[in-house]
Design a protein around this motif. Structure first.
Motif, PDB file in Angstrom:
ATOM      1  N   PHE A   9       0.841  -1.191   0.000  1.00  0.00           N
ATOM      2  CA  PHE A   9       0.000   0.000   0.000  1.00  0.00           C
ATOM      3  C   PHE A   9       0.878   1.243   0.000  1.00  0.00           C
ATOM      4  N   TYR A  33      -8.201   0.711  -1.303  1.00  0.00           N
ATOM      5  CA  TYR A  33      -6.927   0.990  -1.960  1.00  0.00           C
ATOM      6  C   TYR A  33      -7.002   0.645  -3.453  1.00  0.00           C
ATOM      7  N   TRP A  63      -0.122   4.944  -0.086  1.00  0.00           N
ATOM      8  CA  TRP A  63      -1.281   5.830  -0.073  1.00  0.00           C
ATOM      9  C   TRP A  63      -1.006   7.160  -0.762  1.00  0.00           C
TER      10      TRP A  63
END
Length: 468
Positions: free
Chosen positions: A284, A347, A286
Motif C-alpha cells: 500500500f 486501496y 497511499w
C-alpha cells in the motif's frame, strides 16, 4: 378452561396482572405472576413500563419471554433463518479481493456484515428502554445500568504513602486490556500497511480521549497511561511488530504448489501453514499529498477508523454493556475480519480505478455499519453527546481544523496556481531572451531546422523506406 374465561384472560388490560384466578389485580412494575388462565406468564410491557399478560404469538399477537428465548420456537426460528442466509451467501455471494485461506471464509464475513447491519437497524428503531432490555434475550445479565467506576484516580507512578507496594497504580493498569491493545494495533497495522497513518490514528485517538473525558468516565486516564502505556508501549509495539510482519510478507516468494505434488511431509505441513498467508502481496502506497482525491480519501479513512473506535466505547455506555462482555469481543473480531477486506477494496479503488470502477461491497457495508452505530449512540443518549466541550479543547480542535483546511487549500489549489504561473513566466522569459527561436508565421519554420532533418540517404541507411 371455557372459551369465555380464556377470552377474558386475553383481554386483560396492559399494566395489570393476576397472581391467580379470582385474586385482585395489582400494578407491579417488577412483578411476574400468572395470568388468569393459570399458565400464561406475564412479563414487563416495554411500551407502558408495566407488567402485562402475554401469550405466545398467534393467540394475542404478542410474545412471551418463554417463547422468545433462544431455545424456544421463536429463537430457533430466528437462528435458523440467519443460518440459511449465511449458507446461501457463502455459496453464492461475490468473491472479494482475498482468496486465502479460502474465498468462502471472506464471503461468510460479508454475510455476517449484512446480518449485523440489519440487527443494528432493528435496535435503532426501538425505544431506548426496549433496545436495552432486548439484549436480555441475548444475555440475561444485560439490560441493567452499569456501575460507576473511577478510571483516573491516583496518577502517581510512585506512591510513597503505600509502603507495601508504592507502584500499585502501575500494576493496577496492567490488566487484560494491555495485550488487547497490543494485538489490536498489530492487526490494524496489517490492515492499513502504512507507518505514518497508524501513528496518526493512534495519537489522534488519545487526543479524542482527552477531549471527551467529560462525556465518558472511562476516557479519564492518567497522563502516563495515555502516552507511555498506550501510545509508546501497547500501540507503538503493536505497530512495530506489524510493520516487521508486513516487511516479511513483502519479501516472501509467492510461488504455490499443489499439496499432493509436494514430496515430504515436512513441506506438506509448511504448505498447509502457508495457506493462511496471502496468495500474493500488494504494497500500500497511499501517497496522500499526490492529489486532492487521495488526500480526501486518506482523511476519510482516518476519520472512519477514529469513529469506529469511539463507537466501541459509546455503544457500551448507551446499551449498558460491560467492557469485558463477550459481545464486545465479538464485535472487535468482526471488525478485524471485515476491516482488512474493506481497506484493500478502498486501496484498489483509489490506486487503479479503471478495473475497479466502484467501491467494493465490504467497504460500503463497513461504512454503513459505522454510521448506523453512530445513529444508535445519538438516539439512545443525546444528552451525553451534547455536553459541550471545554473552551480550551474546542479552541484546540478549531485551530487544528483551520490548519488542516489551510494546508489543503494551499497544497492543492494555491500551490498549483503558483507553479503554473511561475512556469508561464519562465517560458515567456525564455522566449524573450531567445527571439530567433520563435516562429515568424505559419508558412515559415525556425532557421536551422532543415539542417537537422535527415535526408533520403540517411533514411535508407536507417532502414526507412526512401520516398519515390
Amino acid at each position: 378452561m371455557t372459551p369465555e374465561r380464556h377470552r377474558r384472560s386475553i383481554e386483560t388490560p396492559p399494566g395489570s396482572c393476576h397472581s391467580g384466578a379470582g385474586r385482585r389485580q395489582r400494578h407491579c412494575p417488577s412483578y411476574v405472576g400468572v395470568c388468569a388462565d393459570g399458565h400464561m406468564q406475564s412479563i414487563r410491557c416495554f411500551a407502558c413500563k408495566r407488567v402485562s399478560c402475554h401469550v405466545t404469538l398467534g393467540a394475542t399477537g404478542r410474545l412471551s419471554a418463554k417463547a422468545f428465548a433462544w431455545r424456544g420456537p421463536l429463537g430457533r426460528g430466528i437462528v435458523a433463518s440467519i443460518l440459511v442466509f449465511l449458507c446461501f451467501g457463502v455459496t453464492q455471494a461475490k468473491d472479494g479481493p482475498f482468496s486465502r485461506p479460502h474465498p468462502a471464509y471472506w464471503r461468510f464475513w460479508l454475510c455476517v456484515s449484512v446480518v449485523y447491519e440489519l440487527f443494528l437497524i432493528f435496535i435503532l428503531f426501538q425505544t431506548v428502554q426496549d433496545g436495552r432490555q432486548f439484549l436480555k434475550y441475548v444475555d440475561p445479565k444485560l439490560g441493567v445500568p452499569l456501575p460507576e467506576r473511577d478510571y483516573g484516580g491516583n496518577c502517581l507512578i510512585y506512591d510513597p504513602d503505600n509502603e507495601t507496594d508504592p507502584f500499585h497504580n502501575v500494576w493496577d493498569k496492567l490488566d487484560g486490556f494491555v495485550p488487547a491493545h497490543f494485538l489490536g494495533w498489530y492487526l490494524k497495522t496489517l490492515m492499513i500497511r502504512d507507518w505514518w497513518m497508524c501513528i496518526i490514528v493512534s495519537v489522534m485517538f488519545e487526543f479524542l480521549e482527552y477531549s471527551l473525558e467529560h462525556q465518558l468516565p472511562n476516557f479519564s486516564e492518567c497522563w502516563w497511561d495515555h502516552w507511555i502505556m498506550d501510545v509508546l508501549v501497547c500501540n507503538g509495539l503493536g505497530i512495530y511488530c506489524g510493520m516487521k510482519t508486513l516487511e516479511w510478507l513483502s519479501l516472501k516468494t509467492y510461488k504455490w504448489q499443489g499439496l499432493w505434488n509436494i514430496p515430504t511431509y515436512k513441506d506438506k505441513m509448511k504448505r498447509i501453514a502457508f495457506q493462511f498467508t496471502p496468495y500474493s502481496w500488494v504494497r500500500f502506497e497511499w501517497k496522500p499529498a499526490s492529489s486532492l482525491r487521495r488526500w480526501l480519501a486518506v482523511c476519510g479513512i482516518i476519520l472512519v477508523f477514529l469513529l469506529a473506535e469511539l463507537n466501541t466505547f459509546y455503544l457500551k455506555f448507551v446499551l449498558w454493556m460491560p467492557p469485558e462482555h463477550y459481545l464486545v469481543l465479538l464485535r472487535l473480531v468482526f471488525f478485524v475480519n471485515v476491516g482488512g477486506v474493506a481497506m484493500r477494496e478502498i486501496y484498489d479503488f483509489m490506486d487503479d480505478p479503471k478495473p475497479h470502477k466502484k467501491l467494493g461491497q465490504q467497504a460500503w457495508l463497513v461504512a454503513a455499519i459505522t454510521a448506523t452505530e453512530l445513529l444508535i449512540v445519538v438516539k439512545y443518549d443525546p444528552h451525553t453527546l451534547t455536553l459541550s466541550l471545554p473552551f480550551y479543547i474546542s479552541q484546540c480542535w478549531t485551530l487544528g481544523s483551520v490548519l488542516v483546511l489551510t494546508w489543503t487549500v494551499w497544497r492543492f489549489f494555491l500551490r498549483d496556481i503558483t507553479l503554473r504561473y511561475k512556469e508561464t513566466r519562465r517560458q515567456k522569459q525564455q522566449n524573450r531572451d531567445d527571439p530567433g527561436s520563435a516562429v515568424g508565421n505559419g508558412d515559415q519554420h525556425p532557421p536551422g531546422l532543415d539542417e537537422d532533418l535527415p535526408g533520403p540517404g540517411a533514411a535508407e541507411g536507417e532502414g526507412a523506406a526512401a520516398p519515390s
